[in-house]
Write an enzyme that holds these catalytic residues in place. Structure first.
Site, PDB file in Angstrom:
ATOM      1  N   CYS A   1     -14.088  -5.508  -3.353  1.00 24.64           N
ATOM      2  CA  CYS A   1     -13.971  -5.591  -4.805  1.00 24.64           C
ATOM      3  C   CYS A   1     -13.789  -7.055  -5.201  1.00 24.64           C
ATOM      4  CB  CYS A   1     -12.850  -4.708  -5.334  1.00 24.64           C
ATOM      5  SG  CYS A   1     -11.224  -5.044  -4.630  1.00 24.64           S
TER       6      CYS A   1
ATOM      7  N   PRO B   1      -5.900   4.005  -1.036  1.00 16.83           N
ATOM      8  CA  PRO B   1      -5.004   5.157  -1.170  1.00 16.83           C
ATOM      9  C   PRO B   1      -5.651   6.523  -0.917  1.00 16.83           C
ATOM     10  CG  PRO B   1      -5.716   4.460  -3.330  1.00 16.83           C
ATOM     11  CD  PRO B   1      -6.319   3.471  -2.364  1.00 16.83           C
ATOM     12  N   GLY B   2      -6.962   6.561  -0.689  1.00 19.29           N
ATOM     13  CA  GLY B   2      -7.585   7.827  -0.318  1.00 19.29           C
ATOM     14  C   GLY B   2      -8.708   8.298  -1.207  1.00 19.29           C
TER      15      GLY B   2
END
Length: 395
Positions: free
Chosen positions: A175, A56-57
């Site tokens: 992750c 998402p940034g």
């Protein structure tokens, strides 16, 4: 956060995303393990940086902060809706030198061969490291999914390596704990690309990866793993690669506007003279009614682009209306007219609600919170009409 000098643990019941400082781009909520990825890359001012899977940034804003308005940041996301979220987060951070694209890695690689100094590949993965934080990830897991993710990651790093300059660095991260995705992908890179070298990451507080997790042909001890039972963060894997060779400058033509923007540039420059104390220099580009300040170092022709740099505003019917992004990209002294309220004032709450304010100002005026720009109002007759974006307003 031990591996990130700008990272801090915070009780989110005390400081939320609705806090004026968050809305003004002073901070971003990010999972602490994820902060290690950009830290490992050692971004310098002036670098050309690509965040290839950027939604998402969080990593894009972290990289943009390190560039300090210099160089170039391209944040890409293949899913259009997720690319729009990156745009929202980067505009809140006031990043001027940032382009948001919505392309496949392979398409970008066709366009930007050996173009970037630093590349972030935070690859889509099976998410095993998030089981504790997001229990629904367990329901989506299967052994077959980990191998499918590994295959996709190899395709992504293939494209990333094409875009990396000789002498440049690429960080690959996930992750997950799955060794076929982590050490397995690193082994693939080193086997297929003799000019790629695994570089040890200088974060002694994190665990070294090593060959015991899977059957690899190369020593993985330079890469790092973050374990939730050893570090205050979720599960993560990080590896840093150097592309051998002599560094070179990118030879790229400036982006050419799609049509004559004479009237639009005139309208914007008139707005600058009347309402700003600064002049933004660069390549002005018009997309429909939207005027952008596009980094001159990049050619975006035939690339699906969500944000072609800093969105200055809209030109329509012979007038220019400044954007929310422009307000956040400027500093308090850059505005000729502004109103400044304290973080706990009623006026700030009213502004964030979308209500009108009162002040004897005519025309475009910035709203500041403790000196931090939050957006625009337009004054007339003692009334300030609220121009805070509707999608940002607090109900």
């Amino acid at each position: 956060v031990p591996w990130c000098g700008e990272g801090y643990y915070i009780d989110k019941s005390r400081v939320s995303g609705n806090h004026p400082y968050h809305l003004g781009g002073l901070f971003y909520f990010q999972e602490p393990s994820a902060m290690a990825v950009v830290e490992a890359l050692n971004i310098n001012e002036g670098d050309f940086v690509l965040d290839l899977c950027a939604a998402p940034g969080g990593k894009a804003t972290q990289a943009g902060a390190k560039l300090k308005g210099t160089g170039l940041l391209v944040a890409n996301e293949i899913v259009a809706k997720r690319a729009a979220i990156i745009a929202e987060n980067t505009e809140r951070f006031g990043l001027k030198n940032t382009v948001i694209t919505n392309e496949t890695p392979a398409r970008l690689a066709e366009k930007f061969k050996e173009f970037f100094d630093k590349i972030i590949v935070d690859a889509p993965c099976s998410g095993e490291g998030m089981f504790r934080k997001e229990p629904q990830a367990i329901d989506e897991w299967s052994e077959e999914h980990t191998f499918s993710c590994a295959a996709r990651q190899k395709n992504i790093v293939d494209s990333a390596i094409e875009m990396l300059k000789p002498g440049g660095y690429m960080v690959y991260s996930t992750c997950t704990f799955a060794p076929c995705e982590n050490e397995g992908v690193c082994d693939y890179i080193l086997e297929k690309y003799p000019d790629m070298a695994l570089v040890p990451i200088n974060m002694p507080m994190l665990s070294d990866a090593n060959g015991k997790y899977c059957d690899t042909a190369h020593n993985m001890s330079g890469a790092k793993r973050i374990f939730p039972h050893k570090n205050k963060g979720e599960g993560h894997f990080i590896a840093l690669f150097l592309k051998k060779g002599e560094p070179k400058k990118s030879d790229f033509a400036c982006f050419k506007p799609r049509k004559t923007i004479g009237e639009s540039e005139t309208l914007y420059r008139e707005f600058e003279k009347k309402f700003l104390n600064t002049s933004l220099e660069g390549n002005l580009c018009l997309f429909g009614e939207n005027l952008y300040l596009t980094p001159s170092e990049i050619n975006l022709d035939k690339i699906k682009t969500v944000r072609a740099g800093l969105h200055l505003g809209i030109c329509k019917k012979g007038r220019f209306e400044p954007s929310y992004a422009l307000a956040l990209a400027l500093k308090a002294d850059d505005f000729k007219f502004s109103v400044n309220f304290g973080v706990q004032s009623d006026e700030i709450l009213k502004y964030l609600h979308g209500d009108t304010l009162n002040a004897e100002v005519n025309g475009w005026c910035a709203v500041l919170c403790d000196g931090i720009p939050l957006g625009w109002v337009k004054g007339s007759g003692g009334i300030l009409k609220n121009r805070f974006p509707k999608y940002r307003r607090i109900l």
